[in-house]
Design an enzyme around this catalytic site. Structure first.
Site, PDB file in Angstrom:
ATOM      1  CD  GLU A  46      -2.409   1.304   2.782  1.00 11.11           C
ATOM      2  OE1 GLU A  46      -2.586   2.427   3.319  1.00 11.11           O
ATOM      3  OE2 GLU A  46      -2.760   0.234   3.327  1.00 11.11           O
ATOM      4  NE  ARG A  50      -0.344   8.461   5.926  1.00 12.65           N
ATOM      5  CZ  ARG A  50      -0.226   7.835   7.095  1.00 12.65           C
ATOM      6  NH1 ARG A  50       0.896   7.975   7.801  1.00 12.65           N
ATOM      7  NH2 ARG A  50      -1.199   7.079   7.554  1.00 12.65           N
ATOM      8  CB  THR A  73      -3.294   8.175   3.278  1.00 19.97           C
ATOM      9  OG1 THR A  73      -2.427   7.286   3.986  1.00 19.97           O
ATOM     10  CG2 THR A  73      -3.614   9.348   4.217  1.00 19.97           C
ATOM     11  CE  LYS A 133      -5.870   2.083   7.610  1.00 22.16           C
ATOM     12  NZ  LYS A 133      -5.196   3.026   6.695  1.00 22.16           N
TER      13      LYS A 133
END
Length: 213
Positions: A46, A50, A73, A133
């Site tokens: 993943e 960011r 994210t 998640k």
């Protein structure tokens, strides 16, 4: 339009139960990082959105061929669309957002929204999802919280992420509701700053071995 999200995610992960969660400051690291992860036995990763170069990192790693790469994210539908355009096979979000979920379904990719409470989990289930998640897993109470949430929602699958390290990995994976575990300890910012891809490979191999016991 995608099929059932959980089945799709399980298929995309192809049995992989450890997911390196990567925050990569420089796209120049993407190629060597992909090589190190694949050499350590990782089959998925993943890439978090960011950093300014996240899309290029994801594109480079997705082209590697040895990894199934997703975007993490992801906060907006626009980010989800851009991630899929450069090769993301799945999308992970820190929270539940209806627009992100809808966009991922439109694009035909599995989406894993973050939840921290029973109320958020119920919203995800109402939206037709059955994989979420748990984030941030350890600060929320770790396995105790996961067990408490899993008990009244049978059939729900969890991908816990946040504060999990190598010693805690096996205990999470032993829970029947856990599909996979995400963690950043295998490839930290410090590893990438030093260019220590040998250590990334070692830690990845160790994590993959633990996931298979």
């Amino acid at each position: 339009m995608s099929a059932e999200p959980t089945a799709d995610l399980a298929c995309v992960l192809a049995g992989a139960r450890v997911m390196p969660v990567l925050t990569v400051p420089s796209p120049a690291s993407a190629g060597p990082l992909a090589e190190a992860l694949a050499a350590g036995g990782a089959r998925c990763a993943e890439v978090t959105f960011r950093t300014p170069g996240a899309e290029q990192v994801l594109k480079t790693m997705a082209a590697h061929g040895g990894l199934t790469v997703g975007a993490g994210t992801v906060l907006t539908a626009g980010q989800a669309e851009r991630a899929v355009a450069v090769g993301a096979r799945f999308v992970v979000s820190p929270g539940f957002d209806e627009e992100v979920v809808a966009k991922c379904r439109e694009l035909g990719v599995p989406v894993v929204p973050g939840i921290a409470t029973a109320t958020e989990l119920m919203r995800a289930l109402k939206a037709g999802l059955d994989t979420v998640k748990l984030f941030p897993a350890e600060p929320l109470g770790g396995l105790r919280t996961l067990r408490a949430l899993a008990a009244p929602f049978p059939g729900t699958h969890f991908v816990p992420t946040g504060g999990i390290d190598a010693p805690r990995l096996a205990a999470y994976l032993a829970h029947p509701a856990v599909l996979a575990v995400g963690g950043s300890w295998m490839a930290t910012a410090d590893h990438l700053d030093r260019g220590d891809y040998a250590e990334i490979r070692r830690l990845t191999a160790e994590a993959v071995d633990r996931s298979m016991t």
